[in-house]
Motif scaffolding. Structure first.
Motif, PDB file in Angstrom:
ATOM      1  N   PHE A 168       0.871  -1.171   0.000  1.00 29.31           N
ATOM      2  CA  PHE A 168       0.000   0.000   0.000  1.00 29.31           C
ATOM      3  C   PHE A 168       0.912   1.226   0.000  1.00 29.31           C
ATOM      4  CE2 PHE A 168      -3.545  -2.244   2.685  1.00 29.31           C
ATOM      5  CZ  PHE A 168      -3.840  -3.055   1.599  1.00 29.31           C
ATOM      6  N   LEU A 169       0.804   2.042  -1.042  1.00 24.63           N
ATOM      7  CA  LEU A 169       1.662   3.207  -1.214  1.00 24.63           C
ATOM      8  C   LEU A 169       0.795   4.450  -1.329  1.00 24.63           C
ATOM      9  CD1 LEU A 169       4.551   4.378  -1.900  1.00 24.63           C
ATOM     10  CD2 LEU A 169       3.989   3.919  -4.294  1.00 24.63           C
ATOM     11  N   GLY A 170       1.238   5.515  -0.684  1.00 23.19           N
ATOM     12  CA  GLY A 170       0.487   6.763  -0.806  1.00 23.19           C
ATOM     13  C   GLY A 170       0.979   7.781   0.198  1.00 23.19           C
ATOM     14  N   PRO A 171       0.568   9.028   0.035  1.00 25.47           N
ATOM     15  CA  PRO A 171       0.980  10.074   0.978  1.00 25.47           C
ATOM     16  C   PRO A 171       0.277   9.910   2.319  1.00 25.47           C
ATOM     17  CG  PRO A 171      -0.625  10.944  -0.583  1.00 25.47           C
ATOM     18  CD  PRO A 171      -0.307   9.548  -1.034  1.00 25.47           C
ATOM     19  N   SER A 172       0.703  10.671   3.309  1.00 28.63           N
ATOM     20  CA  SER A 172       0.055  10.652   4.614  1.00 28.63           C
ATOM     21  C   SER A 172      -1.416  11.037   4.469  1.00 28.63           C
ATOM     22  CB  SER A 172       0.741  11.638   5.561  1.00 28.63           C
ATOM     23  OG  SER A 172       2.086  11.254   5.782  1.00 28.63           O
TER      24      SER A 172
END
Length: 374
Positions: free
Chosen positions: A46-50
């Motif tokens: 799971f990748l993504g910004p805060s």
């Protein structure tokens, strides 16, 4: 935005299923209508910004959070109301969460003790787990006597010692320095391939995600913007946000002049035209964002047959060992980053022609701004 299962299956079996899962904190929508299948034995990141929903999704799978709506199935069984300790899930955190007063061996043995495993089995299983992470010789030390990387290996051994069917990792390498983090990425991937356990990994580091994963799910505002193999996401991003979050990109704003099938001609503000691959509905006159990666832009003098050619002047060169980063200023003042040969000699202010193929340049509907990546 509906999530898709994507490619990159292991044995094809749905091991984890999120079905119409939502998570609300008061009026804040942390996760929106999530539908996701995780394949048995795969390494999914799971990748993504805060604030994008990735950790909340992981916590719902672990049992630390309960969905506001929807269902989560683990190996076919609904688990959204099952307590964490009944799910047979291993967890590895960024802060290790080791007991400082206990030896390495006792830390690793702890999950077996609380599960009432017979003492005669605990010792051999602890030794096997420590051997997997190459720490058997440190079994009598306290965590404070170990380096950060060694402590993370202990945490990993503790998560694997009771042979869970699923291992969840939340930013496990975030506290390590760059060199050690890169080394641990390789070790984790090798361990995953050796054991065949299903891993769900959370990170905001896109290079880490590309290095380790079978598939990557990119989260944006509580939804999955795109899911696929690392090369799919890098070479065929579905949205401007994905293009900006995976790898580096040069961004150009323009207006659609005409559309021909899956290609479109885009007029830049300075009057230059660019032919690009159209991604999404792009009617004539629509504002668009163009994305082109630094390694896909070539010096026109060194290539033939590229559809797009644009003039610029050299604004600087930065040496990176195996390549240089040429900073090329366009007539409108915008600077493009171009990867060129390390031995190339470019003088400040020198005119240069740049070229790239239509298939390497993507036009997205105007929306989320494309940045230079992470």
């Amino acid at each position: 935005m509906a999530a898709q299962s994507g490619d990159g299956e292991k044995d094809g079996a749905k091991f984890v299923e999120f079905i119409d899962v939502e998570k609300m904190y008061g009026s804040f929508h942390a996760v929106r209508r999530l539908n996701l299948d995780i394949r048995r034995g795969e390494f999914l990141t799971f990748l993504g910004p805060s604030g994008s929903g990735k950790t909340t999704t992981l916590n719902m799978l672990a049992g630390f959070e309960r969905p506001s709506e929807g269902m989560i199935r683990l190996d076919g069984q609904p688990v959204e109301r099952m307590p964490p300790y009944e799910r047979n899930i291993g967890m590895v955190f960024q802060n290790y969460a080791l007991f400082p007063h206990m030896s390495v061996a006792d830390n690793v043995a702890f999950p077996l003790s609380v599960r009432k495993i017979p003492k005669s089995e605990i010792g051999p299983r602890v030794v096997r787990a420590l051997e997997m992470v190459k720490l058997a010789q440190f079994k009598d030390r306290k965590p404070t006597q170990l380096s950060g990387g060694q402590q993370q290996r202990v945490a990993l051994a503790r998560a694997l010692v009771y042979e869970p069917t699923l291992v969840l990792m939340d930013e496990p390498l975030g506290a390590l320095d760059k060199k050690l983090r890169e080394h641990m990425q390789i070790e984790l991937k090798q361990l995953h391939e050796m054991l065949g356990v299903t891993v769900v990994y959370v990170t905001h580091d896109q290079s880490e995600a590309l290095t380790m994963s079978d598939r990557v799910a990119i989260f944006e505002s509580g939804e999955i913007a795109q899911i696929g193999s690392p090369d799919q996401l890098y070479n065929d991003p579905a949205t401007a946000f994905v293009a900006s979050f995976i790898g580096e990109n040069n961004a150009l704003d323009g207006t659609v002049e005409r559309v021909n099938g899956d290609e479109c001609a885009v007029m830049l503000p300075d009057g230059l035209k660019v032919i690009a691959k159209a991604v999404g509905p792009l009617p004539q006159g629509a504002p668009v964002q163009l994305a082109i990666r630094p390694e896909q832009i070539k010096l026109a003098a060194e290539v033939n047959g590229h559809d797009n050619r644009i003039g610029a002047t050299v604004d600087g060169c930065i040496y990176h060992g195996d390549h240089q980063r040429l900073l090329a200023r366009l007539a409108n003042g915008q600077i493009l980053t171009v990867k060129i040969r390390p031995e190339a000699s470019m003088a400040m202010g020198e005119p240069v022609d740049l070229a790239w193929s239509t298939g390497d340049c993507r036009a997205f509907p105007m929306g989320t701004a494309i940045s230079g990546g992470h």
